[in-house]
Design a protein around this motif. Structure first.
Motif, short mmCIF file in Angstrom:
data_model
loop_
_atom_site.label_atom_id
_atom_site.label_comp_id
_atom_site.label_asym_id
_atom_site.label_seq_id
_atom_site.Cartn_x
_atom_site.Cartn_y
_atom_site.Cartn_z
N THR A 147 12.01 -1.86 -4.61
CA THR A 147 11.78 -2.43 -3.45
C THR A 147 11.51 -3.87 -3.64
OG1 THR A 147 10.57 -0.40 -2.88
CG2 THR A 147 9.86 -2.09 -1.59
N TYR A 186 10.51 2.54 -0.44
CA TYR A 186 9.05 1.91 -0.25
C TYR A 186 8.34 3.12 0.63
CZ TYR A 186 5.51 -0.57 2.78
OH TYR A 186 4.35 -1.05 2.99
N SER A 198 3.91 -4.69 -2.36
CA SER A 198 5.10 -5.45 -2.58
C SER A 198 5.60 -6.52 -1.63
CB SER A 198 6.14 -4.19 -2.46
OG SER A 198 5.95 -3.43 -1.09
N THR A 199 4.85 -6.52 -0.39
CA THR A 199 5.18 -7.73 0.51
C THR A 199 4.59 -9.03 0.00
OG1 THR A 199 3.11 -7.21 1.68
CG2 THR A 199 5.06 -6.03 2.40
N ASN A 249 4.11 1.89 9.10
CA ASN A 249 3.78 2.62 7.41
C ASN A 249 2.89 3.98 7.93
OD1 ASN A 249 3.49 -0.52 5.57
ND2 ASN A 249 5.24 0.44 6.84
N TYR A 259 8.93 0.99 -6.93
CA TYR A 259 8.46 -0.36 -6.64
C TYR A 259 9.04 -1.57 -7.15
CZ TYR A 259 4.34 -3.79 -6.24
OH TYR A 259 3.54 -4.91 -6.02
N ALA A 275 1.42 0.43 -2.14
CA ALA A 275 2.76 0.15 -1.78
C ALA A 275 2.90 -1.29 -1.13
CB ALA A 275 3.34 1.28 -1.07
N SER A 276 2.03 -1.51 -0.08
CA SER A 276 2.29 -2.71 0.62
C SER A 276 1.93 -4.06 -0.37
CB SER A 276 1.33 -2.91 1.89
OG SER A 276 -0.03 -2.69 1.44
#
Length: 309
Positions: A10, A232, A247-248, A166, A7, A244-245
């Motif tokens: 990324t 990712y 992170s955006t 994804n 993470y 995970a998303s």
């Protein structure tokens, strides 16, 4: 690598790619630059897979899925985002694309029946509010005319494409398809599609021989594509798309910190409060349930009707 390190890598890499992308904009068409980026990334993955004796063979049905994977995650989404910035500023683009968190939550429910906890929605909402706060001076000055609406629409469509990519990546892994070979084919097909788009539109394949363009292309291909996407996409399978998303949402925070040193960005109250909200949202979404149970064990008792994810 453990999930925390994946993470972190990324977030740090993709939070810094905005600098490299700025050097990609100019005389070279977006479609050509994207085909160069993912073409080079695919070549690197091809060499690595061959070195590690990982098979690159898939059947026709699997290749069809990989074509869709490449078009959604390594071409169309980037193409739409690049074009969106002709109509809106980067702040609005960033805010609009951060909605992928909620699009991924919805898609994970539709595709894989993933049950999501309330804290995932809460943390995501706080994170997006943090991005809006962070960029509020730019947002406040924006005139929402037909051009701005068009730009936001392009961003939203790009978000749908990226989220679909994804989900396809998760499907690849659930079907037992190796991550790096599938990512190679996805990037190869993405690069090929962008090259075809460039040809169809009659744009020349210009390549800038400047140091800034070549060095930024290498950074985007090696780190922004091969390394970051590998981390990712691994996270997608390990912790779920909704986590995970997030992170955006962390990318703008990293970008602002880097900009402070690189571009002498001046902080304001909006900057501090926006970053605070982003980090609070990150803690809410990603802190393991075991840790949260220590603070409020009654609230986090496992329900017989819902699975905590």
């Amino acid at each position: 690598m453990n999930n925390s390190l994946l993470y972190l890598i990324t977030v740090l890499i993709w939070g810094s790619t905005w600098i490299a992308i700025n050097y990609q904009l100019g005389d070279v068409a977006h479609e050509a630059s994207l085909s160069y980026r993912f073409g080079l990334a695919a070549l690197i993955l091809f060499a690595y897979c061959k070195l590690k004796n990982q098979s690159l063979r898939f059947n026709a049905k699997q290749h069809l899925q990989l074509i869709l994977f490449g078009m959604t995650l390594f071409s169309c989404n980037y193409y739409l985002l690049y074009n969106a910035q002709q109509y809106i500023n980067s702040a609005l683009t960033c805010i609009a694309f951060s909605l992928i968190l909620f699009v991924n939550i919805i898609n994970a429910r539709l595709w894989y029946q993933t049950k999501i906890t309330i804290r995932a929605y809460l943390g995501g909402a706080i994170g997006i509010l943090g991005i809006v706060t962070l960029f509020w001076p730019e947002v406040h000055q924006t005139t929402f005319d037909h051009q701005a609406i068009l730009g936001l629409a392009l961003c939203f469509i790009a978000t749908l494409f990226a989220s679909t990519g994804n989900m396809l990546s998760m499907r690849n892994q659930k079907q037992g398809l190796a991550l790096l070979p599938t990512t190679f084919w996805g990037m190869f097909y993405g690069a090929l599609f962008m090259a075809l788009m460039n040809i169809v539109q009659g744009k020349p394949f210009i390549f800038s021989m400047t140091f800034s363009y070549i060095s930024s292309l290498i950074y985007l291909a090696v780190f922004g594509s091969v390394v970051a996407f590998t981390c990712y996409l691994t996270l997608l399978n390990n912790i779920g798309a909704h986590k995970a998303s997030y992170s955006t949402i962390m990318f703008p925070a990293v970008a602002v910190i880097i900009s402070t040193f690189v571009e002498n960005f001046q902080w304001s109250g909006f900057t501090f409060f926006g970053l605070l909200l982003i980090f609070i949202g990150n803690i809410i979404v990603l802190t393991p349930t075991k840790i949260l149970q220590r603070f409020n064990p009654r609230f986090y008792q496992t329900s017989n009707t819902a699975k905590v994810v």
